[in-house]
Design a protein around this motif. Structure first.
Motif, PDB file in Angstrom:
ATOM      1  N   GLU A  81      64.796 -47.376  -9.911  1.00  0.00           N
ATOM      2  CA  GLU A  81      65.144 -48.753 -10.065  1.00  0.00           C
ATOM      3  C   GLU A  81      66.643 -48.577 -10.595  1.00  0.00           C
ATOM      4  OE1 GLU A  81      62.142 -51.746 -11.248  1.00  0.00           O
ATOM      5  OE2 GLU A  81      60.754 -50.132 -11.476  1.00  0.00           O
ATOM      6  N   ASN A  82      67.418 -48.309  -9.677  1.00  0.00           N
ATOM      7  CA  ASN A  82      68.820 -48.078 -10.199  1.00  0.00           C
ATOM      8  C   ASN A  82      69.683 -49.256 -10.873  1.00  0.00           C
ATOM      9  OD1 ASN A  82      68.555 -45.226  -9.467  1.00  0.00           O
ATOM     10  ND2 ASN A  82      69.237 -45.720  -7.406  1.00  0.00           N
ATOM     11  N   ASP A  83      69.341 -50.397 -10.227  1.00  0.00           N
ATOM     12  CA  ASP A  83      70.002 -51.571 -10.750  1.00  0.00           C
ATOM     13  C   ASP A  83      69.424 -51.815 -12.293  1.00  0.00           C
ATOM     14  OD1 ASP A  83      71.146 -52.042  -8.451  1.00  0.00           O
ATOM     15  OD2 ASP A  83      70.059 -53.330  -7.813  1.00  0.00           O
ATOM     16  N   LYS A  84      68.054 -51.698 -12.489  1.00  0.00           N
ATOM     17  CA  LYS A  84      67.829 -51.963 -13.783  1.00  0.00           C
ATOM     18  C   LYS A  84      68.299 -50.773 -14.605  1.00  0.00           C
ATOM     19  CE  LYS A  84      63.597 -54.433 -12.580  1.00  0.00           C
ATOM     20  NZ  LYS A  84      61.850 -54.383 -12.666  1.00  0.00           N
ATOM     21  N   ALA A  85      68.444 -49.807 -14.159  1.00  0.00           N
ATOM     22  CA  ALA A  85      68.742 -48.624 -15.006  1.00  0.00           C
ATOM     23  C   ALA A  85      70.382 -48.889 -15.332  1.00  0.00           C
ATOM     24  CB  ALA A  85      68.615 -47.177 -14.040  1.00  0.00           C
ATOM     25  N   GLU A  86      71.190 -48.927 -14.578  1.00  0.00           N
ATOM     26  CA  GLU A  86      72.494 -49.577 -14.902  1.00  0.00           C
ATOM     27  C   GLU A  86      72.646 -50.523 -15.839  1.00  0.00           C
ATOM     28  OE1 GLU A  86      76.690 -50.244 -12.882  1.00  0.00           O
ATOM     29  OE2 GLU A  86      75.212 -49.624 -11.572  1.00  0.00           O
ATOM     30  N   ALA A  87      71.807 -51.621 -15.739  1.00  0.00           N
ATOM     31  CA  ALA A  87      71.885 -52.720 -16.632  1.00  0.00           C
ATOM     32  C   ALA A  87      71.636 -52.346 -17.965  1.00  0.00           C
ATOM     33  CB  ALA A  87      71.055 -53.946 -16.222  1.00  0.00           C
ATOM     34  N   HIS A  88      70.642 -51.553 -18.001  1.00  0.00           N
ATOM     35  CA  HIS A  88      70.294 -51.255 -19.479  1.00  0.00           C
ATOM     36  C   HIS A  88      71.201 -50.154 -20.186  1.00  0.00           C
ATOM     37  CE1 HIS A  88      66.580 -53.179 -20.431  1.00  0.00           C
ATOM     38  NE2 HIS A  88      66.227 -53.155 -18.789  1.00  0.00           N
ATOM     39  N   PHE A  89      71.779 -49.254 -19.292  1.00  0.00           N
ATOM     40  CA  PHE A  89      72.684 -48.332 -19.932  1.00  0.00           C
ATOM     41  C   PHE A  89      73.933 -49.257 -20.425  1.00  0.00           C
ATOM     42  CE2 PHE A  89      71.408 -44.597 -16.986  1.00  0.00           C
ATOM     43  CZ  PHE A  89      71.187 -43.829 -17.985  1.00  0.00           C
ATOM     44  N   ARG A  90      74.383 -50.170 -19.695  1.00  0.00           N
ATOM     45  CA  ARG A  90      75.316 -51.181 -19.991  1.00  0.00           C
ATOM     46  C   ARG A  90      75.139 -51.974 -21.224  1.00  0.00           C
ATOM     47  NH1 ARG A  90      79.644 -50.634 -16.468  1.00  0.00           N
ATOM     48  NH2 ARG A  90      79.118 -50.038 -14.429  1.00  0.00           N
ATOM     49  N   LYS A  91      73.810 -52.120 -21.523  1.00  0.00           N
ATOM     50  CA  LYS A  91      73.412 -52.981 -22.412  1.00  0.00           C
ATOM     51  C   LYS A  91      73.606 -52.023 -23.689  1.00  0.00           C
ATOM     52  CE  LYS A  91      71.197 -56.571 -24.753  1.00  0.00           C
ATOM     53  NZ  LYS A  91      71.524 -57.606 -25.219  1.00  0.00           N
ATOM     54  N   ALA A  92      73.157 -50.906 -23.511  1.00  0.00           N
ATOM     55  CA  ALA A  92      73.258 -49.884 -24.660  1.00  0.00           C
ATOM     56  C   ALA A  92      74.434 -49.746 -25.234  1.00  0.00           C
ATOM     57  CB  ALA A  92      72.444 -48.517 -24.263  1.00  0.00           C
ATOM     58  N   LEU A  93      75.435 -49.606 -24.222  1.00  0.00           N
ATOM     59  CA  LEU A  93      77.008 -49.282 -24.643  1.00  0.00           C
ATOM     60  C   LEU A  93      77.530 -50.530 -25.201  1.00  0.00           C
ATOM     61  CD1 LEU A  93      77.735 -46.722 -21.894  1.00  0.00           C
ATOM     62  CD2 LEU A  93      77.540 -46.365 -24.224  1.00  0.00           C
ATOM     63  N   ARG A  94      77.115 -51.864 -24.754  1.00  0.00           N
ATOM     64  CA  ARG A  94      77.566 -53.198 -25.421  1.00  0.00           C
ATOM     65  C   ARG A  94      77.245 -53.079 -26.911  1.00  0.00           C
ATOM     66  NH1 ARG A  94      76.155 -55.293 -20.385  1.00  0.00           N
ATOM     67  NH2 ARG A  94      74.472 -56.285 -21.141  1.00  0.00           N
ATOM     68  N   LEU A  95      76.117 -52.919 -26.967  1.00  0.00           N
ATOM     69  CA  LEU A  95      75.544 -52.902 -28.276  1.00  0.00           C
ATOM     70  C   LEU A  95      75.991 -51.937 -29.347  1.00  0.00           C
ATOM     71  CD1 LEU A  95      71.508 -53.360 -27.643  1.00  0.00           C
ATOM     72  CD2 LEU A  95      73.087 -55.100 -28.532  1.00  0.00           C
ATOM     73  N   ASP A  96      76.374 -50.523 -28.667  1.00  0.00           N
ATOM     74  CA  ASP A  96      77.036 -49.602 -29.505  1.00  0.00           C
ATOM     75  C   ASP A  96      77.827 -48.956 -28.523  1.00  0.00           C
ATOM     76  OD1 ASP A  96      77.484 -47.423 -31.107  1.00  0.00           O
ATOM     77  OD2 ASP A  96      75.661 -46.846 -31.708  1.00  0.00           O
ATOM     78  N   PRO A  97      79.363 -49.186 -28.491  1.00  0.00           N
ATOM     79  CA  PRO A  97      80.247 -48.590 -27.818  1.00  0.00           C
ATOM     80  C   PRO A  97      80.395 -47.143 -27.971  1.00  0.00           C
ATOM     81  CG  PRO A  97      80.875 -50.783 -28.560  1.00  0.00           C
ATOM     82  CD  PRO A  97      79.542 -50.551 -29.215  1.00  0.00           C
ATOM     83  N   GLY A  98      80.021 -46.698 -29.383  1.00  0.00           N
ATOM     84  CA  GLY A  98      80.241 -45.207 -29.564  1.00  0.00           C
ATOM     85  C   GLY A  98      78.866 -44.523 -29.433  1.00  0.00           C
ATOM     86  N   PHE A  99      78.031 -44.926 -28.775  1.00  0.00           N
ATOM     87  CA  PHE A  99      76.927 -44.296 -28.597  1.00  0.00           C
ATOM     88  C   PHE A  99      76.982 -43.147 -27.419  1.00  0.00           C
ATOM     89  CE2 PHE A  99      71.965 -45.106 -27.655  1.00  0.00           C
ATOM     90  CZ  PHE A  99      71.618 -43.984 -28.034  1.00  0.00           C
TER      91      PHE A  99
END
Length: 254
Positions: A81-99
């Protein structure tokens, strides 16, 4: 000369660390963090349905937890489910750009989709973090991805950077062997494989590279030794299949 396909980028160990400060339990971890750790553990054991349950619960408990979004993104990719995967990766990095772990994982995801320029930016961000324990892995992943994209100069640069930090880094040594073989630099391939053998056990990939390099150099005994190890230790591997196919083509029978 026929090479086996480029290996998948290295799977990265996930961790449930986060830079946010949610409500803590008595043990010092929030319920969301605990469920994230459980979800990761179940994922690593292949229990994907239970992993999804735990990670979804973690996100409900704390929608601002970057580690939960990173972990569920990895799980969604495994499920295709690549669309969902990408959305959550981007969410993680919005929340913590230094992650950095999420940068490395997202870079791996993007590379597998053939999106090398985007992947490179995430790998280099992770590699530049002096506190990230897998920084060398990010450099190696960048090198593997660049090679897959056909940019051999950049691939060598990233792998050399990794080896400059740790000359015994087995992953980078093996990939440099692959890279030099692709360039027809067979003596260098031999040298990198010798260095690799000093720090790691043979894999089907390393044995196959050795066979190709030694055949090109005309050392039939060395090539035969590699071939014997490949047939005996990894008879069901893709590389053993390629060896059988190559031998049939050459009329060797085995």
């Amino acid at each position: 000369m026929r090479l086996s396909p480029l290996p998948l980028l290295l799977a990265l160990l996930l961790a449930a660390c986060t830079s946010t400060q949610p409500r803590r339990t008595v043990e010092g971890r929030s319920p969301a963090e605990i469920n994230t750790e459980l979800g990761i553990g179940y994922m690593q054991r292949g229990m994907l349905a239970v992993s999804m349950e735990k990670l979804q619960k973690a996100i409900r408990q704390d929608p601002q937890l970057p580690a939960a979004h990173n972990a569920i993104a990895v799980l969604y990719e495994r499920l295709g489910e690549n669309d969902k995967a990408e959305a959550h990766f981007r969410k993680a990095l919005r929340l913590d750009p230094g992650f950095s772990r999420a940068h490395n994982n997202f870079g791996t995801f993007l590379c597998r989709r053939g999106r090398w320029p985007e992947a490179e930016a995430h790998f280099t961000t992770a590699a530049a973090d002096p506190l990230y324990p897998q920084a060398l892995m990010a450099l190696a992943n960048a090198g593997i991805c660049a090679q897959g994209a056909g940019d051999l100069d950049k691939a060598e640069d990233y792998l050399r950077q990794a080896l400059n930090h740790n000359p015994r880094f087995a992953v980078a040594l093996l990939q440099m062997a692959r890279l030099t073989l692709a360039r027809g630099q067979y003596l260098r391939t031999r040298a990198y494989l010798q260095r690799y053998q000093e720090v790691a056990r043979h894999t089907p990939e390393s044995l196959w590279l050795g066979i190709q390099a030694e055949r090109a150099l005309g050392d039939r005994d060395a090539a035969a030794s590699y071939a014997l190890l490949l047939r005996n230790k990894f008879p069901d591997s893709e590389q053993a299949r390629l060896l059988r196919e190559q031998n049939r083509h050459d009329g060797n029978g085995r």
